[in-house]
Design an enzyme around this catalytic site. Structure first.
Site, PDB file in Angstrom:
ATOM      1  N   HIS A 179       0.844  -1.197   0.000  1.00  0.00           N
ATOM      2  CA  HIS A 179       0.000   0.000   0.000  1.00  0.00           C
ATOM      3  C   HIS A 179       0.877   1.245   0.000  1.00  0.00           C
ATOM      4  O   HIS A 179       2.083   1.158   0.239  1.00  0.00           O
ATOM      5  CB  HIS A 179      -0.892   0.003   1.253  1.00  0.00           C
ATOM      6  CG  HIS A 179      -0.132  -0.317   2.502  1.00  0.00           C
ATOM      7  ND1 HIS A 179      -0.025  -1.590   3.007  1.00  0.00           N
ATOM      8  CD2 HIS A 179       0.607   0.453   3.333  1.00  0.00           C
ATOM      9  CE1 HIS A 179       0.715  -1.588   4.099  1.00  0.00           C
ATOM     10  NE2 HIS A 179       1.127  -0.355   4.310  1.00  0.00           N
TER      11      HIS A 179
ATOM     12  N   ASP B 253       7.223  -5.530   3.631  1.00  0.00           N
ATOM     13  CA  ASP B 253       6.120  -5.345   4.561  1.00  0.00           C
ATOM     14  C   ASP B 253       4.836  -6.011   4.045  1.00  0.00           C
ATOM     15  O   ASP B 253       4.540  -5.951   2.847  1.00  0.00           O
ATOM     16  CB  ASP B 253       5.876  -3.832   4.703  1.00  0.00           C
ATOM     17  CG  ASP B 253       4.796  -3.493   5.710  1.00  0.00           C
ATOM     18  OD1 ASP B 253       4.964  -3.854   6.884  1.00  0.00           O
ATOM     19  OD2 ASP B 253       3.783  -2.883   5.320  1.00  0.00           O
TER      20      ASP B 253
ATOM     21  N   GLU C  87       7.650 -10.228   5.743  1.00  0.00           N
ATOM     22  CA  GLU C  87       6.808 -10.058   6.918  1.00  0.00           C
ATOM     23  C   GLU C  87       5.465 -10.708   6.602  1.00  0.00           C
ATOM     24  O   GLU C  87       4.614 -10.115   5.942  1.00  0.00           O
ATOM     25  CB  GLU C  87       6.594  -8.578   7.251  1.00  0.00           C
ATOM     26  CG  GLU C  87       5.957  -8.417   8.620  1.00  0.00           C
ATOM     27  CD  GLU C  87       4.742  -7.494   8.694  1.00  0.00           C
ATOM     28  OE1 GLU C  87       4.232  -7.317   9.801  1.00  0.00           O
ATOM     29  OE2 GLU C  87       4.274  -6.987   7.665  1.00  0.00           O
TER      30      GLU C  87
HETATM   31  C1  NOJ Z   1       3.424  -4.097   9.295  1.00  0.00           C
HETATM   32  C2  NOJ Z   1       4.298  -3.102   9.968  1.00  0.00           C
HETATM   33  O1  NOJ Z   1       5.227  -3.772  10.778  1.00  0.00           O
HETATM   34  C3  NOJ Z   1       3.399  -2.183  10.765  1.00  0.00           C
HETATM   35  O2  NOJ Z   1       4.145  -1.324  11.590  1.00  0.00           O
HETATM   36  C4  NOJ Z   1       2.519  -1.418   9.807  1.00  0.00           C
HETATM   37  O3  NOJ Z   1       1.599  -0.634  10.536  1.00  0.00           O
HETATM   38  C5  NOJ Z   1       1.764  -2.374   8.889  1.00  0.00           C
HETATM   39  N1  NOJ Z   1       2.578  -3.429   8.358  1.00  0.00           N
HETATM   40  C6  NOJ Z   1       1.179  -1.616   7.720  1.00  0.00           C
HETATM   41  O4  NOJ Z   1       2.215  -1.219   6.871  1.00  0.00           O
END
Ligand code: NOJ
Length: 555
Positions: free
Chosen positions: A108, A205, A247
């Protein structure tokens, strides 16, 4: 130094350290950490003994989600400095032998990003299809809401063009549409830009959410895996040596799929293991750890889990059972303010009430499990948190360098700091700071430095070796071996708050002796009967099993 000059599997033997630029060190006295500050403190990483720095997003951003709301992928947030500062930082880090990986927020963007501004300017905009639009908010109803404390829907109405746009996180973070070939290429170009500057890798991410499909929960779709395989091929071809870290906060089998056949991500965070470490601790039972390890081993040889205790988010409890979540809240978050979404917004030292044996045992665990340990800034000095701050800001307070003004983080007026310093005893900067702990031989910081050095001696075995679980008669103790060629390491962790005794079956090692790994102290030889140990509460042992003649302590 270029990452490809090195051992291609460096990331399997390394120790990573995560930090936001904002929180590390303020060089210009404006109350916010910056790249020049990171540069001034680079030697701290070598002092600690870590190999790779993971930087949280530092791009232009309205900063409504700690920089995970990127408004320009090609520039540095002015609070942190300039692109020139970044390049200089990277060069200096490399000259000290440190690697640097950066956050890549690719699911995003911020609603302030030019792409989205254009997309929402008209339904005919050439960028319209770079995002996911719908006339109704009824589509993809099986997709869960992640930020349940703030978001009511994954759709938000765009008044100007009369359609809803899709977002998995905050409503100001529209999801990119990976069905669109131009968008797919545009994200690869972002990777090319930063890889071209010489970064050593990317922490990607929110990887499970790239694609949507009505029949599914819109996570881990085959198309998502295909895109990452494409991205991997691109970096392998154009920037060999670059590491991709996923992640993907998922159940074990889904998380492991991000390794593909060794052709997708090099690394993925071991989200399945993390909460189960805390569950095992609360239950004083090794089973939750043993069973999750059984479900997460057997990944391709060129891949590694990232093993961590805490990070910049809440301690996520999305992928545990309801019963396990209740136990976690009961044990670690009795006060409602400690909870956020499905998780706990506390730091390690407050979770364990700064119990030194527990802090040591937990670090002993992540330093020796299969995978690459990833430390979170400040945990090495037992820094505390501040649950009065909003969202996850309480675990992102300024790094505590000294017992002086602003904890040595900044020369500004205290009220101008981006966040208050932690002042609550016993986590306060007056004690939990780098300077005080460096000078104190017995500090947690110095303990961890020594353990990191010991681990380094065994990094081949721990980083590349297998894990096995000898039979024992006491589940309160986690007993495991790490093996590679003829090096055999035995680890014991007493999860119990009481002293324990146990027998460990080691028949294939009869005649060898356990040598305590840090001191090289020999223990009695292993005989034909199970080996007998006694252990203090929350204590641990690291042994190498070898014969007397073989004087080598390491691998
Ligand atoms: C995972 C990230 O670690 C977190 O800090 C973030 O709010 C969300 N993804 C959205 O990018």
């Amino acid at each position: 130094m270029n990452s490809s000059d090195h051992d291609p599997l460096w990331y399997k033997k390394a120790i990573f350290y995560e930090t936001p630029v904002k929180s590390f060190f303020d060089s210009n006295g404006d109350g916010i950490g910056d790249f020049r500050g990171m540069m001034e403190k680079l030697e701290y990483f070598t002092f600690l003994g870590v190999d790779c720095i993971w930087l949280l997003p530092f791009y232009e951003s309205p900063m409504k989600d700690g920089g995970y709301d990127v408004s320009d992928y090609y520039s540095i947030h002015p609070d942190y400095g300039t692109l020139e500062d970044f390049k200089e930082f990277l060069e200096k880090a490399h000259s000290l032998g440190l690697k640097v990986i950066i956050d890549l927020v690719l699911n995003h963007v911020s609603d302030q990003h030019e792409w989205f501004r254009e997309a929402r300017s008209s339904r005919d905009s050439p960028k319209r299809d770079w995002f996911v639009w719908s006339d109704t908010d009824e589509k993809y109803r099986n997709a869960r809401i992640i930020f349940i404390d703030t978001e009511k829907s994954n759709w938000t109405w765009d008044e100007g063009t009369g359609q809803f746009y899709w977002h998995r996180f905050y409503s100001h973070q529209p999801d990119l549409n990976y069905e669109n070939p131009e968008l797919r290429e545009a994200v690869k170009d972002v990777v090319r830009f930063w890889a071209g500057l010489g970064v050593d890798g990317f922490r990607c991410d929110a990887v499970p959410y790239l694609f949507e499909d009505e029949e599914t929960n819109c996570e881990n779709l085959p198309e998502t895996h295909l895109y990452f395989k494409e991205l991997r091929k691109m970096v392998d071809d154009e920037f060999p040596g670059i590491v991709l870290l996923a992640e993907a906060n998922q159940w074990p089998t889904d998380a492991a799929k991000y390794f593909g056949d060794g052709d997708e991500f090099h690394m993925a965070f071991n989200f399945p293991l993390m909460p189960r470490i805390f569950i095992a601790l609360a239950k004083e039972d090794s089973l939750p750890i043993v069973s999750v390890i059984a479900q997460t081993i057997g990944i391709p040889d060129n891949c590694a889990w990232g093993v961590f205790l805490r990070n910049h988010d809440e301690l996520t409890l999305e992928m545990v059972t309801d019963e396990e979540r209740d136990l976690m809240y009961q044990e670690y978050a009795k006060v409602p303010r400690m909870r956020l979404n499905l998780g706990i917004r506390r730091r390690l030292s407050t979770l364990v009430e700064q119990d030194r044996p527990t802090m040591e045992m937990l670090h002993s665990l992540i330093l020796t499990m299969p995978g690459t340990p990833i430390l979170y800034y400040g945990d090495e000095i037992g820094m505390g948190d501040n649950i009065e701050l909003g969202d996850r800001d309480g675990v992102r307070t300024p790094m505590q360098w000294t017992s002086g003004k602003n904890a040595g983080f900044s020369s500004t007026d205290p009220e101008k700091l981006y966040s208050p310093i932690v002042t609550r005893a016993p986590y306060s900067y007056e004690i939990a700071n780098v300077e005080t702990q460096s000078e104190l031989n017995t500090s947690f910081l110095n303990w961890l430095r020594k353990m990191i050095r010991t681990r380094r001696e065994y990094s081949e075995t721990i980083g590349l070796g297998t894990i096995s679980f000898p039979k024992t008669d006491n589940r309160k103790v986690l007993v495991y071996m790490r093996n590679r060629d003829d090096v055999h390491l035995l680890f014991l962790l007493n999860l119990s708050r009481e002293p324990v005794s146990l027998h460990v079956e080691l028949p294939e090692f009869e005649g060898l002796k356990p040598f305590e790994a840090r001191s090289n102290t020999p223990f009695p030889a292993i005989g034909s009967d199970p080996y007998f140990f006694t252990m203090a509460p929350r204590s641990f042992f690291w042994f190498q099993l070898r014969s007397d003649e073989n004087g080598e302590a390491s691998d």
